[in-house]
Scaffold this motif. Structure first.
Motif, PDB file in Angstrom:
ATOM      1  N   LYS A 179       5.768  -0.244 -13.381  1.00 47.99           N
ATOM      2  CA  LYS A 179       4.945  -0.836 -14.435  1.00 47.99           C
ATOM      3  C   LYS A 179       4.893   0.077 -15.654  1.00 47.99           C
ATOM      4  O   LYS A 179       4.855  -0.398 -16.786  1.00 47.99           O
ATOM      5  CB  LYS A 179       3.550  -1.140 -13.914  1.00 47.99           C
ATOM      6  CG  LYS A 179       3.558  -2.328 -12.959  1.00 47.99           C
ATOM      7  CD  LYS A 179       2.202  -2.841 -12.680  1.00 47.99           C
ATOM      8  CE  LYS A 179       1.735  -3.593 -13.873  1.00 47.99           C
ATOM      9  NZ  LYS A 179       0.958  -4.770 -13.641  1.00 47.99           N
ATOM     10  N   TYR A 182      -2.837   6.917  -7.174  1.00 46.02           N
ATOM     11  CA  TYR A 182      -3.122   6.536  -5.792  1.00 46.02           C
ATOM     12  C   TYR A 182      -2.499   7.522  -4.819  1.00 46.02           C
ATOM     13  O   TYR A 182      -1.362   7.937  -4.969  1.00 46.02           O
ATOM     14  CB  TYR A 182      -2.588   5.127  -5.512  1.00 46.02           C
ATOM     15  CG  TYR A 182      -2.922   4.630  -4.135  1.00 46.02           C
ATOM     16  CD1 TYR A 182      -4.178   4.132  -3.850  1.00 46.02           C
ATOM     17  CD2 TYR A 182      -1.976   4.664  -3.116  1.00 46.02           C
ATOM     18  CE1 TYR A 182      -4.481   3.663  -2.595  1.00 46.02           C
ATOM     19  CE2 TYR A 182      -2.281   4.205  -1.871  1.00 46.02           C
ATOM     20  CZ  TYR A 182      -3.533   3.712  -1.610  1.00 46.02           C
ATOM     21  OH  TYR A 182      -3.845   3.259  -0.351  1.00 46.02           O
ATOM     22  N   LEU A 191      -1.770  -4.433 -10.401  1.00 42.41           N
ATOM     23  CA  LEU A 191      -2.259  -3.055 -10.424  1.00 42.41           C
ATOM     24  C   LEU A 191      -2.142  -2.463 -11.825  1.00 42.41           C
ATOM     25  O   LEU A 191      -1.182  -2.720 -12.555  1.00 42.41           O
ATOM     26  CB  LEU A 191      -1.449  -2.184  -9.461  1.00 42.41           C
ATOM     27  CG  LEU A 191      -1.717  -2.334  -7.974  1.00 42.41           C
ATOM     28  CD1 LEU A 191      -0.712  -1.511  -7.189  1.00 42.41           C
ATOM     29  CD2 LEU A 191      -3.121  -1.890  -7.642  1.00 42.41           C
ATOM     30  N   ALA A 246      -0.150  -6.346  -5.874  1.00 40.10           N
ATOM     31  CA  ALA A 246       0.753  -5.316  -6.381  1.00 40.10           C
ATOM     32  C   ALA A 246       1.076  -5.546  -7.849  1.00 40.10           C
ATOM     33  O   ALA A 246       1.131  -4.600  -8.642  1.00 40.10           O
ATOM     34  CB  ALA A 246       2.038  -5.301  -5.561  1.00 40.10           C
ATOM     35  N   THR A 252       2.600   1.964  -3.595  1.00 36.03           N
ATOM     36  CA  THR A 252       1.736   1.851  -4.768  1.00 36.03           C
ATOM     37  C   THR A 252       2.235   2.741  -5.907  1.00 36.03           C
ATOM     38  O   THR A 252       2.257   2.325  -7.061  1.00 36.03           O
ATOM     39  CB  THR A 252       0.285   2.219  -4.399  1.00 36.03           C
ATOM     40  OG1 THR A 252      -0.144   1.338  -3.365  1.00 36.03           O
ATOM     41  CG2 THR A 252      -0.638   2.087  -5.582  1.00 36.03           C
ATOM     42  N   ARG A 253       2.661   3.936  -5.599  1.00 34.51           N
ATOM     43  CA  ARG A 253       3.166   4.831  -6.650  1.00 34.51           C
ATOM     44  C   ARG A 253       4.445   4.281  -7.264  1.00 34.51           C
ATOM     45  O   ARG A 253       4.645   4.358  -8.480  1.00 34.51           O
ATOM     46  CB  ARG A 253       3.389   6.232  -6.099  1.00 34.51           C
ATOM     47  CG  ARG A 253       2.074   6.944  -5.773  1.00 34.51           C
ATOM     48  CD  ARG A 253       2.281   8.363  -5.287  1.00 34.51           C
ATOM     49  NE  ARG A 253       2.941   9.230  -6.252  1.00 34.51           N
ATOM     50  CZ  ARG A 253       2.332   9.861  -7.265  1.00 34.51           C
ATOM     51  NH1 ARG A 253       1.046   9.700  -7.434  1.00 34.51           N
ATOM     52  NH2 ARG A 253       3.002  10.631  -8.069  1.00 34.51           N
ATOM     53  N   ILE A 274       5.227   1.172  -7.553  1.00 37.37           N
ATOM     54  CA  ILE A 274       4.807   0.056  -8.400  1.00 37.37           C
ATOM     55  C   ILE A 274       4.261   0.585  -9.722  1.00 37.37           C
ATOM     56  O   ILE A 274       4.558   0.049 -10.789  1.00 37.37           O
ATOM     57  CB  ILE A 274       3.758  -0.804  -7.673  1.00 37.37           C
ATOM     58  CG1 ILE A 274       4.381  -1.475  -6.452  1.00 37.37           C
ATOM     59  CG2 ILE A 274       3.161  -1.845  -8.604  1.00 37.37           C
ATOM     60  CD1 ILE A 274       3.374  -2.019  -5.464  1.00 37.37           C
ATOM     61  N   GLY A 275       3.479   1.664  -9.650  1.00 39.54           N
ATOM     62  CA  GLY A 275       2.944   2.270 -10.868  1.00 39.54           C
ATOM     63  C   GLY A 275       4.044   2.781 -11.784  1.00 39.54           C
ATOM     64  O   GLY A 275       3.981   2.594 -13.005  1.00 39.54           O
ATOM     65  N   ASP A 299      -3.825   3.714 -12.473  1.00 38.31           N
ATOM     66  CA  ASP A 299      -4.464   3.770 -11.152  1.00 38.31           C
ATOM     67  C   ASP A 299      -3.420   3.837 -10.046  1.00 38.31           C
ATOM     68  O   ASP A 299      -3.614   4.525  -9.041  1.00 38.31           O
ATOM     69  CB  ASP A 299      -5.370   2.556 -10.941  1.00 38.31           C
ATOM     70  CG  ASP A 299      -6.564   2.572 -11.883  1.00 38.31           C
ATOM     71  OD1 ASP A 299      -6.954   3.669 -12.331  1.00 38.31           O
ATOM     72  OD2 ASP A 299      -7.080   1.474 -12.166  1.00 38.31           O
ATOM     73  N   ALA A 300      -2.326   3.120 -10.218  1.00 34.17           N
ATOM     74  CA  ALA A 300      -1.271   3.127  -9.197  1.00 34.17           C
ATOM     75  C   ALA A 300      -0.608   4.496  -9.098  1.00 34.17           C
ATOM     76  O   ALA A 300      -0.272   4.964  -8.007  1.00 34.17           O
ATOM     77  CB  ALA A 300      -0.228   2.057  -9.509  1.00 34.17           C
ATOM     78  N   THR A 329       0.828  -1.209   0.000  1.00 28.16           N
ATOM     79  CA  THR A 329       0.000   0.000   0.000  1.00 28.16           C
ATOM     80  C   THR A 329       0.863   1.260   0.000  1.00 28.16           C
ATOM     81  O   THR A 329       0.571   2.217  -0.715  1.00 28.16           O
ATOM     82  CB  THR A 329      -0.929  -0.002   1.224  1.00 28.16           C
ATOM     83  OG1 THR A 329      -1.715  -1.193   1.201  1.00 28.16           O
ATOM     84  CG2 THR A 329      -1.854   1.192   1.211  1.00 28.16           C
TER      85      THR A 329
END
Length: 107
Positions: A18, A106, A98, A95, A11-12, A14-15, A102-103, A8
């Motif tokens: 990706k 977040y 995602l 994770a 998250t950014r 991970i974005g 959206d990530a 959590t």
């Protein structure tokens, strides 16, 4: 719970990963390695605490000795790693799946 919070909070990150081309497998492996390391370290600390507790409890028992066997150590360590993997898979899969957009949005 630690792994769920870790996913959590990052998250950014991970974005971004990706968005620049990281595959689902890459992110999944990152979080699974993290879960394994945490469970191995936690299991090792637990084993050391068990040895220390056995050393403290033995004099209190009088004639009885608290014995730590190799079988109990291996079983405790195995359970620790299994729990770490089991509860690390869900956040890692979450994770890895995602959507990058959206990530990045977040907060």
């Amino acid at each position: 719970n630690i792994m769920l919070v870790s996913v959590t909070e990052r998250t950014r990150e991970i974005g971004i990963r990706k968005a620049v081309g990281a595959r689902k497998r890459d992110i999944l492996s990152q979080f699974l390695v993290e879960a394994i390391v945490l469970s191995v370290v936690g299991g090792s600390i637990g084993i050391l605490a068990g040895y220390a507790a056995a050393g403290v409890v033995t004099p209190l028992l009088g004639g009885t000795r608290a014995v730590v066997t190799a079988q109990s150590v291996l079983m405790a360590f195995g359970v620790s790693v299994a729990i770490g993997l089991f509860f690390g898979i869900y956040p890692a899969n979450h994770a890895a799946s995602l959507n990058p957009i959206d990530a990045l949005r977040y907060e």
